[in-house]
Write an enzyme that holds these catalytic residues in place. Structure first.
Site, PDB file in Angstrom:
ATOM      1  N   CYS A 143      -8.538   0.686  -5.147  1.00 24.16           N
ATOM      2  CA  CYS A 143      -8.465   1.372  -6.442  1.00 24.16           C
ATOM      3  C   CYS A 143      -8.600   0.333  -7.540  1.00 24.16           C
ATOM      4  CB  CYS A 143      -7.136   2.115  -6.576  1.00 24.16           C
ATOM      5  SG  CYS A 143      -6.998   3.007  -8.146  1.00 24.16           S
ATOM      6  N   GLU A 195      -6.548   5.259   4.707  1.00 27.90           N
ATOM      7  CA  GLU A 195      -5.508   5.896   5.499  1.00 27.90           C
ATOM      8  C   GLU A 195      -5.303   7.349   5.081  1.00 27.90           C
ATOM      9  OE1 GLU A 195      -3.286   1.695   6.352  1.00 27.90           O
ATOM     10  OE2 GLU A 195      -2.193   3.178   5.214  1.00 27.90           O
ATOM     11  N   CYS A 200       1.821  -0.554  -7.099  1.00 30.16           N
ATOM     12  CA  CYS A 200       1.072   0.160  -6.048  1.00 30.16           C
ATOM     13  C   CYS A 200       0.298  -0.820  -5.172  1.00 30.16           C
ATOM     14  CB  CYS A 200       0.106   1.146  -6.706  1.00 30.16           C
ATOM     15  SG  CYS A 200      -1.001   1.948  -5.532  1.00 30.16           S
ATOM     16  N   ASN A 238       8.579   2.861  -2.873  1.00 27.77           N
ATOM     17  CA  ASN A 238       8.403   2.374  -1.502  1.00 27.77           C
ATOM     18  C   ASN A 238       7.973   0.914  -1.543  1.00 27.77           C
ATOM     19  OD1 ASN A 238       8.934   4.779  -0.012  1.00 27.77           O
ATOM     20  ND2 ASN A 238       7.030   5.588  -0.867  1.00 27.77           N
ATOM     21  N   GLY A 287      -6.725   5.456  -3.773  1.00 30.56           N
ATOM     22  CA  GLY A 287      -7.771   5.675  -4.755  1.00 30.56           C
ATOM     23  C   GLY A 287      -7.407   6.645  -5.867  1.00 30.56           C
ATOM     24  N   GLU A 288      -8.237   6.627  -6.895  1.00 25.01           N
ATOM     25  CA  GLU A 288      -8.055   7.531  -8.034  1.00 25.01           C
ATOM     26  C   GLU A 288      -9.103   8.643  -7.898  1.00 25.01           C
ATOM     27  OE1 GLU A 288      -6.104   8.355 -10.750  1.00 25.01           O
ATOM     28  OE2 GLU A 288      -7.674   9.862 -10.830  1.00 25.01           O
ATOM     29  N   CYS A 339       4.081   6.941   0.219  1.00 23.42           N
ATOM     30  CA  CYS A 339       3.253   6.719  -0.978  1.00 23.42           C
ATOM     31  C   CYS A 339       3.217   5.260  -1.355  1.00 23.42           C
ATOM     32  CB  CYS A 339       3.852   7.408  -2.190  1.00 23.42           C
ATOM     33  SG  CYS A 339       3.922   9.136  -2.091  1.00 23.42           S
ATOM     34  N   SER A 379       0.548  11.012 -12.495  1.00 21.74           N
ATOM     35  CA  SER A 379       1.413   9.855 -12.236  1.00 21.74           C
ATOM     36  C   SER A 379       1.925   9.340 -13.567  1.00 21.74           C
ATOM     37  CB  SER A 379       0.604   8.777 -11.505  1.00 21.74           C
ATOM     38  OG  SER A 379       0.322   9.217 -10.212  1.00 21.74           O
ATOM     39  N   CYS A 413      -2.103  14.108   3.238  1.00 19.33           N
ATOM     40  CA  CYS A 413      -2.304  13.234   2.085  1.00 19.33           C
ATOM     41  C   CYS A 413      -3.637  12.513   2.286  1.00 19.33           C
ATOM     42  CB  CYS A 413      -1.133  12.254   2.018  1.00 19.33           C
ATOM     43  SG  CYS A 413      -1.265  11.107   0.654  1.00 19.33           S
ATOM     44  N   CYS A 459      -2.220  -0.296 -10.915  1.00 19.68           N
ATOM     45  CA  CYS A 459      -0.851   0.013 -11.329  1.00 19.68           C
ATOM     46  C   CYS A 459       0.063  -1.042 -10.701  1.00 19.68           C
ATOM     47  CB  CYS A 459      -0.462   1.424 -10.876  1.00 19.68           C
ATOM     48  SG  CYS A 459      -1.532   2.664 -11.629  1.00 19.68           S
ATOM     49  N   HIS A 498       5.380   8.102 -14.566  1.00 22.12           N
ATOM     50  CA  HIS A 498       6.105   6.852 -14.278  1.00 22.12           C
ATOM     51  C   HIS A 498       6.797   6.174 -15.454  1.00 22.12           C
ATOM     52  CE1 HIS A 498       4.336   7.462 -10.462  1.00 22.12           C
ATOM     53  NE2 HIS A 498       3.169   6.922 -10.723  1.00 22.12           N
ATOM     54  N   SER A 512      -3.814  14.417  -7.579  1.00 22.62           N
ATOM     55  CA  SER A 512      -2.924  13.529  -8.346  1.00 22.62           C
ATOM     56  C   SER A 512      -3.764  12.489  -9.074  1.00 22.62           C
ATOM     57  CB  SER A 512      -1.959  12.840  -7.380  1.00 22.62           C
ATOM     58  OG  SER A 512      -1.214  11.852  -8.048  1.00 22.62           O
TER      59      SER A 512
HETATM   60  N1  SAH Z   1      -4.410   7.383  -7.848  1.00 24.04           N
HETATM   61  C1  SAH Z   1      -3.733   8.606  -7.893  1.00 24.04           C
HETATM   62  C2  SAH Z   1      -3.383   9.161  -6.542  1.00 24.04           C
HETATM   63  C3  SAH Z   1      -2.910   8.190  -5.493  1.00 24.04           C
HETATM   64  S1  SAH Z   1      -1.341   7.461  -5.687  1.00 24.04           S
HETATM   65  C4  SAH Z   1      -2.499   8.500  -8.759  1.00 24.04           C
HETATM   66  O1  SAH Z   1      -2.121   7.405  -9.135  1.00 24.04           O
HETATM   67  O2  SAH Z   1      -1.947   9.548  -9.082  1.00 24.04           O
HETATM   68  C5  SAH Z   1      -0.226   8.753  -5.225  1.00 24.04           C
HETATM   69  C6  SAH Z   1       1.152   8.624  -5.858  1.00 24.04           C
HETATM   70  O3  SAH Z   1       1.916   7.558  -5.253  1.00 24.04           O
HETATM   71  C7  SAH Z   1       1.089   8.288  -7.331  1.00 24.04           C
HETATM   72  O4  SAH Z   1       2.015   9.022  -8.075  1.00 24.04           O
HETATM   73  C8  SAH Z   1       1.443   6.832  -7.324  1.00 24.04           C
HETATM   74  O5  SAH Z   1       1.835   6.405  -8.572  1.00 24.04           O
HETATM   75  C9  SAH Z   1       2.507   6.773  -6.269  1.00 24.04           C
HETATM   76  N2  SAH Z   1       2.800   5.420  -5.802  1.00 24.04           N
HETATM   77  C10 SAH Z   1       1.988   4.354  -5.794  1.00 24.04           C
HETATM   78  N3  SAH Z   1       2.622   3.274  -5.301  1.00 24.04           N
HETATM   79  C11 SAH Z   1       3.873   3.667  -4.976  1.00 24.04           C
HETATM   80  C12 SAH Z   1       4.988   3.029  -4.377  1.00 24.04           C
HETATM   81  N4  SAH Z   1       4.935   1.754  -3.994  1.00 24.04           N
HETATM   82  N5  SAH Z   1       6.105   3.742  -4.196  1.00 24.04           N
HETATM   83  C13 SAH Z   1       6.149   5.050  -4.522  1.00 24.04           C
HETATM   84  N6  SAH Z   1       5.118   5.733  -5.060  1.00 24.04           N
HETATM   85  C14 SAH Z   1       3.989   5.039  -5.290  1.00 24.04           C
HETATM   86 FE1  SF4 Z   2      -4.744   3.506  -8.178  1.00 23.86          FE
HETATM   87 FE2  SF4 Z   2      -3.009   5.555  -8.114  1.00 23.86          FE
HETATM   88 FE3  SF4 Z   2      -2.359   3.131  -7.080  1.00 23.86          FE
HETATM   89 FE4  SF4 Z   2      -2.576   3.433  -9.710  1.00 23.86          FE
HETATM   90  S1  SF4 Z   2      -1.072   4.437  -8.353  1.00 23.86           S
HETATM   91  S2  SF4 Z   2      -3.418   1.729  -8.497  1.00 23.86           S
HETATM   92  S3  SF4 Z   2      -4.256   4.893  -9.856  1.00 23.86           S
HETATM   93  S4  SF4 Z   2      -3.956   4.503  -6.340  1.00 23.86           S
END
Ligand code: SAH
Ligand code: SF4
Length: 375
Positions: A115, A95, A122, A302, A169-170, A345, A223, A108, A119, A225, A201
């Site tokens: 991925c 997406e 996510c 989210n 993805g990362e 996100c 990220s 974005c 996390c 957190h 990111s």
């Molecule tokens: N993999 C990379 C980039 C994609 S995620 C990373 O982790 O940085 C983009 C951002 O959205 C990251 O900061 C991630 O931690 C955050 N994110 C992931 N799941 C989320 C959620 N459910 N609510 C809010 N932010 C979230």
């Molecule tokens: Fe992958 Fe980023 Fe989601 Fe972590 S937050 S699972 S690194 S996409």
């Protein structure tokens, strides 16, 4: 030659495009013409490339193509956010989200299908890893977004002023293709987006942060957190491999290498109710980040089905925000955009069942809006 064997010119950097034309016995400037046709004129059909001779156009049609990812679905949210679900070769979907904000248009972009890093909060992580996106599939997201606005009135302008590599993805685990795509985002003959307005990111792949600093100086977001290793190990498991001290040292090295004055690094911090949103966590963050050139971005969580977390209470987010700012950490709270189309996100899943369900919800929303019961 079947379509699958043709060389996709989308996603080739300037240097790669020059090498391609030289290999055909053509001059380098053909590469520059091609970049402009693809990215400025938004043309994917060689026949329309009128300043390229007929013979060469025919040859190109035989051996090459300009092939963006296939759009499975395009949604436009109540707030103007646009979302595309793209089919990728070999199955699966990713997406892309466009977020307009006054004169700014932020795209974005996804870098992988799924991925591997899992996390805990996510939805992309829950899906597991399928594969890396090619550079055509990454820059193709910018191409499709720009083209969705129709032909450009002014060739030097396009709607995507900023790119964030924050989709699925990362990005640092698909390093080469992400770097090639970011080069095209920056490239004057393609999108000409300034490096400050391209943000990568990462969850914190330390050696790749150093590697990135050797080839590009785009803006970096981490990220984070969590303010300590114990909690971060739980939320962002890659922390077990690259703990906070190593990650923050890599951030320091990265920011020292950035020559421009906007060298601060953004720390993303998802606000999870009762998990990482207490004032004690904010105090730990102040101690952790105090001598680093960082700004913090608090992201209200989210939700998605079976997430196991809830979004922090608004009053807790505000208190957290206040404590950080009053202790000298520049902090903003991200407004959630496009969540009526699951474009926020962490809601980017890209799975077919989900898509069907979301599409139904979307149609329902369009219906409700038409019926005048928007809220
Ligand atoms: N993999 C990379 C980039 C994609 S995620 C990373 O982790 O940085 C983009 C951002 O959205 C990251 O900061 C991630 O931690 C955050 N994110 C992931 N799941 C989320 C959620 N459910 N609510 C809010 N932010 C979230
Ligand atoms: Fe992958 Fe980023 Fe989601 Fe972590 S937050 S699972 S690194 S996409």
């Amino acid at each position: 030659m079947s379509a699958a064997e043709k060389i996709n010119l989308l996603g080739k950097t300037r240097e790669e495009m020059e090498a391609f034309f030289l290999s055909l016995g053509e001059k380098k400037f053909r590469a520059h013409q091609m970049l402009k046709w693809i990215y400025v004129q938004q043309v994917d059909d060689f026949e329309q490339m009128t300043d390229i001779g007929k013979g060469l156009r025919e040859k190109l049609s035989e051996i090459a193509e300009v092939r963006p990812p296939e759009v499975l679905q395009q949604d436009i949210s109540r707030d103007g956010t646009r979302k595309w679900v793209l089919k990728v070769d070999g199955g699966g979907a990713v997406e892309t989200v466009f977020i307009p904000d006054g004169r700014r248009g932020t795209l974005c972009v996804s870098s992988q299908v799924g991925c591997a890093l899992d996390c805990s909060f996510c939805s992309t992580g829950k899906q597991g890893f399928q594969r890396d996106l090619s550079s055509a599939e990454i820059i193709g997201q910018v191409w499709l977004a720009c083209r969705s606005f129709g032909p450009r009135k002014n060739l030097s302008q396009h709607p995507v002023t900023n790119v964030v590599m924050m989709g699925m993805g990362e990005p640092l685990l698909n390093f080469d293709n992400v770097v090639r795509s970011m080069k095209l985002m920056k490239e004057d003959m393609a999108y000409g987006i300034s490096k400050r307005r391209i943000t990568l990111s990462t969850s914190g792949i330390v050696p790749m942060i150093d590697k990135l600093s050797e080839v590009m100086d785009v803006s970096l977001a981490i990220s984070l957190h969590a303010p300590n290793d114990e909690l971060r190990n739980e939320l962002v498991p890659i922390n077990k491999k690259y703990p906070l001290s190593e990650l923050l040292n890599a951030c320091r090295r990265y920011s020292e290498k950035i020559p421009h004055k906007h060298k601060s690094i953004t720390m993303e911090y998802v606000m999870l109710r009762g998990v990482n949103d207490q004032l004690e966590h904010a105090r730990q963050l102040v101690a952790l980040l105090t001598d680093l050139p960082v700004k913090l971005n608090l992201i209200p969580f989210n939700p998605f089905p079976h997430a196991g977390y809830e979004r922090s209470k608004q009053k807790d987010i505000m208190a957290f925000h206040k404590l950080l700012n009053s202790n000298g950490l520049m902090t903003t709270v991200r407004t959630t955009r496009g969540d009526d189309i699951d474009a926020a996100c962490g809601q980017l899943v890209g799975d077919v069942m989900d898509r069907t369900r979301r599409s139904e919800r979307w149609q329902q929303e369009v219906f409700l809006r038409a019926a005048g019961s928007d809220d």
